[in-house]
Design an enzyme around this catalytic site. Structure first.
Site, PDB file in Angstrom:
ATOM      1  N   GLY A 169       0.725  -1.258   0.000  1.00 33.73           N
ATOM      2  CA  GLY A 169       0.000   0.000   0.000  1.00 33.73           C
ATOM      3  C   GLY A 169       0.758   1.316   0.000  1.00 33.73           C
ATOM      4  CD  GLU A 211       0.346  -9.339   1.036  1.00 33.01           C
ATOM      5  OE1 GLU A 211       0.124 -10.469   1.447  1.00 33.01           O
ATOM      6  OE2 GLU A 211      -0.547  -8.497   0.819  1.00 33.01           O
ATOM      7  N   GLY A 244       3.500  -3.699  -3.992  1.00 35.66           N
ATOM      8  CA  GLY A 244       3.404  -3.901  -5.440  1.00 35.66           C
ATOM      9  C   GLY A 244       3.808  -2.621  -6.150  1.00 35.66           C
ATOM     10  CB  CYS A 279     -14.574   3.400 -30.728  1.00 33.83           C
ATOM     11  SG  CYS A 279     -13.530   3.258 -32.168  1.00 33.83           S
ATOM     12  CD  GLU A 280     -15.250   3.539 -23.783  1.00 44.64           C
ATOM     13  OE1 GLU A 280     -15.509   2.401 -24.194  1.00 44.64           O
ATOM     14  OE2 GLU A 280     -15.482   3.935 -22.633  1.00 44.64           O
ATOM     15  CE1 TYR A 286      -2.087  -3.363  -8.803  1.00 49.21           C
ATOM     16  CE2 TYR A 286      -1.008  -1.391  -7.995  1.00 49.21           C
ATOM     17  CZ  TYR A 286      -1.453  -2.681  -7.787  1.00 49.21           C
ATOM     18  OH  TYR A 286      -1.251  -3.280  -6.571  1.00 49.21           O
TER      19      TYR A 286
HETATM   20  N1  LLP Z   1      -1.695  -7.056  -0.924  1.00 45.35           N
HETATM   21  C1  LLP Z   1      -3.000  -7.136  -1.201  1.00 45.35           C
HETATM   22  C2  LLP Z   1      -3.809  -8.127  -0.502  1.00 45.35           C
HETATM   23  C3  LLP Z   1      -3.564  -6.277  -2.148  1.00 45.35           C
HETATM   24  O1  LLP Z   1      -4.865  -6.352  -2.401  1.00 45.35           O
HETATM   25  C4  LLP Z   1      -2.753  -5.347  -2.817  1.00 45.35           C
HETATM   26  C5  LLP Z   1      -3.314  -4.450  -3.829  1.00 45.35           C
HETATM   27  C6  LLP Z   1      -1.390  -5.317  -2.529  1.00 45.35           C
HETATM   28  C7  LLP Z   1      -0.890  -6.181  -1.563  1.00 45.35           C
HETATM   29  C8  LLP Z   1      -0.437  -4.382  -3.209  1.00 45.35           C
HETATM   30  O2  LLP Z   1      -0.711  -3.061  -2.906  1.00 45.35           O
HETATM   31  P1  LLP Z   1       0.254  -1.885  -3.461  1.00 45.35           P
HETATM   32  O3  LLP Z   1       1.554  -1.956  -2.696  1.00 45.35           O
HETATM   33  O4  LLP Z   1       0.441  -2.108  -4.886  1.00 45.35           O
HETATM   34  O5  LLP Z   1      -0.500  -0.648  -3.161  1.00 45.35           O
HETATM   35  N2  LLP Z   1      -5.625  -1.284  -9.642  1.00 45.35           N
HETATM   36  C9  LLP Z   1      -5.418  -0.313  -8.574  1.00 45.35           C
HETATM   37  C10 LLP Z   1      -4.667  -0.904  -7.436  1.00 45.35           C
HETATM   38  C11 LLP Z   1      -5.351  -2.098  -6.851  1.00 45.35           C
HETATM   39  C12 LLP Z   1      -4.638  -2.609  -5.650  1.00 45.35           C
HETATM   40  C13 LLP Z   1      -5.184  -3.923  -5.259  1.00 45.35           C
HETATM   41  N3  LLP Z   1      -4.523  -4.552  -4.191  1.00 45.35           N
HETATM   42  C14 LLP Z   1      -4.669   0.891  -9.141  1.00 45.35           C
HETATM   43  O6  LLP Z   1      -4.350   0.894 -10.334  1.00 45.35           O
HETATM   44  O7  LLP Z   1      -4.439   1.865  -8.428  1.00 45.35           O
END
Ligand code: LLP
Length: 431
Positions: free
Chosen positions: A248, A290, A292, A360-361, A390
């Site tokens: 997060g 975690e 990402g 096309c939108e 993402y």
């Molecule tokens: N762990 C879990 C259980 C999660 O659901 C997520 C993200 C992460 C770790 C990784 O979080 P991060 O460090 O990336 O913030 N599509 C959205 C983001 C969706 C995040 C979903 N879960 C966007 O483009 O902002």
């Protein structure tokens, strides 16, 4: 510049990881995802070092593959000694196909099917993060059939608002993920896990949200988790061995965004948690997180070629490029901000344009109101920064557009990590 891997050459040409963006566009075509391998590795090392210092050798950051998953990414994660958070058979398969060790995969997801569970058990996935009681029962039964005792964490919902956008807010009591602590359901969930024969309860998981900038969110989450851990010890005699606090940390998409001092935040969180352990008399659990976005976002840059420039006097101007919501749906979905740069020059007279895609939108906007050279024209190259997270993982084939390739940049060299989806593969599944 927004991130240290984005610079300009003396003649104004845009460089990414030290390499000429227009030259890369000429070589590989557009739209094009570029990824700075060195930056990905630096981000992994930053997390690993911060974790070791703050929480000791057993602590591990798990890369959340949902941010960006393809084989080369998992090879890098294996080489950097990261764990991996996977949410589907597809992510697990990709990691395994890259040689990533199954034992270092944590299998998440709120909708695991029986097939998913069986597949992950057969592949020897290290740990399941169980999202609810139905999954627990299904996993227990399936593990029994396989003659296994599967390691698990239970996903619980602490009931916290991380002050981020709705789509990624997962800490509140009423979200679809996990089992809430506040309603008493999480206590029952733990009881059920302890009673299940074919699982080994290793600890708890929570993830409160993504793009978190609020500096006390993880500390507040730790407070609630320690309170719950204390309740578990008092009521069930269960001592939590592992605590996974999810991902997060927010990243900078535009100059106005704050820079998150991740090692600093982790160090502060550790001080807070050691104090909690002391206060409650609970042993400090093994800590997992975690990340990402904060591993890959600033390692990505997307390059487009301008197809058209439309100036509508008295209204607005549009720059239309050869990609769009298919390769980056984040503005359409969340109104996400991005920094947009002209790849050939940064000087001269400017004007304000909406950067639009080719779908096309009319909602196919990559970014509204961006400042670009007033004389921008068809054939010019435009870059969207911080697209490592993402974007590729959320890309689609809408309008039968092929997904762009991913080209990795490393020490002055470049190589294709994911090939362009061309007309040759477009009908591969059609019968
Ligand atoms: N762990 C879990 C259980 C999660 O659901 C997520 C993200 C992460 C770790 C990784 O979080 P991060 O460090 O990336 O913030 N599509 C959205 C983001 C969706 C995040 C979903 N879960 C966007 O483009 O902002």
């Amino acid at each position: 510049m927004l991130t240290s891997n984005i610079t300009r050459a003396g003649n104004g040409a845009l460089l990414f990881a030290g390499q000429d963006v227009c030259a890369l566009a000429d070589r590989y075509g557009t739209p094009l995802y570029l990824m700075d391998e060195t930056r990905i590795r630096e981000n992994c090392r930053m997390y690993k070092d911060a974790f070791r210092t703050a929480f000791g050798d057993a602590a591990l950051p798990l890369y959340a593959g949902k941010a960006c998953a393809f084989k080369q990414m998992y090879r890098i994660m294996a080489e950097e000694g990261m764990g991996v958070d996977a949410v589907s058979r597809g992510e697990i398969h990709t990691a395994l196909a890259a040689g990533f060790p199954a034992s270092n995969i944590w299998f998440h997801g709120d909708g695991k099917t029986d097939e998913d569970i069986r597949y992950a058990l057969e592949q020897g996935v290290g740990c399941f993060v169980v999202d609810g009681e139905e999954e627990l029962a299904a996993l227990d039964a399936e593990a029994g059939l396989c003659g296994l005792r599967q390691k698990i964490l239970l996903r619980v919902t602490p009931g916290i608002d991380p002050h981020t956008y709705e789509a990624v807010n997962t800490g509140r009591v009423d979200v679809k993920f996990g089992v809430p602590i506040g309603t008493g359901q999480a206590l029952e969930f733990v009881k059920a896990a302890l009673a299940a024969e074919h699982v080994e309860l290793c600890g708890l998981h929570c993830h409160v949200g993504s793009m978190v900038f609020d500096e006390t969110v993880f500390e507040d989450t730790a407070d609630l988790m320690f309170a719950f851990m204390l309740e578990l010890r008092e009521k069930l005699g269960y001592v939590t061995g592992t605590l996974n606090l999810g991902g997060g940390y927010g990243v900078r998409y535009v100059d106005a965004d704050k820079q998150t001092d991740i090692p600093g935040r982790i160090a502060a969180l550790a001080v807070h948690m050691h104090a909690l352990a002391e206060k409650t008399g609970l042993p400090m659990p093994v800590i997992l997180m975690e990340p990402g976005r904060s591993i890959v976002a600033d390692a990505g840059l997307t390059v487009y070629t301008v197809s058209a420039v439309k100036r509508i006097p008295g209204f607005k101007n549009h720059v239309i490029v050869d990609g769009g919501m298919t390769d980056n749906p984040r503005y359409c979905l969340y109104g996400s901000e991005y920094t947009v740069l002209h790849a050939e020059k940064d000087a001269g007279e400017t004007a304000v344009f909406d950067l639009a895609g080719r779908c096309c939108e009319s909602g196919d906007i990559l970014q509204p109101a961006v400042t670009l050279p007033a004389d921008i024209k068809r054939g010019d190259r435009v870059a969207v920064c911080t697209t490592g997270a993402y974007n590729y993982s959320m890309a689609s084939n809408y309008n039968r557009l092929g997904r762009p390739p991913v080209v990795m940049l490393r020490e002055g060299e470049s190589y294709v990590a994911v090939r362009r989806e061309g007309l040759d593969t477009l009908c591969a599944l059609d019968v």
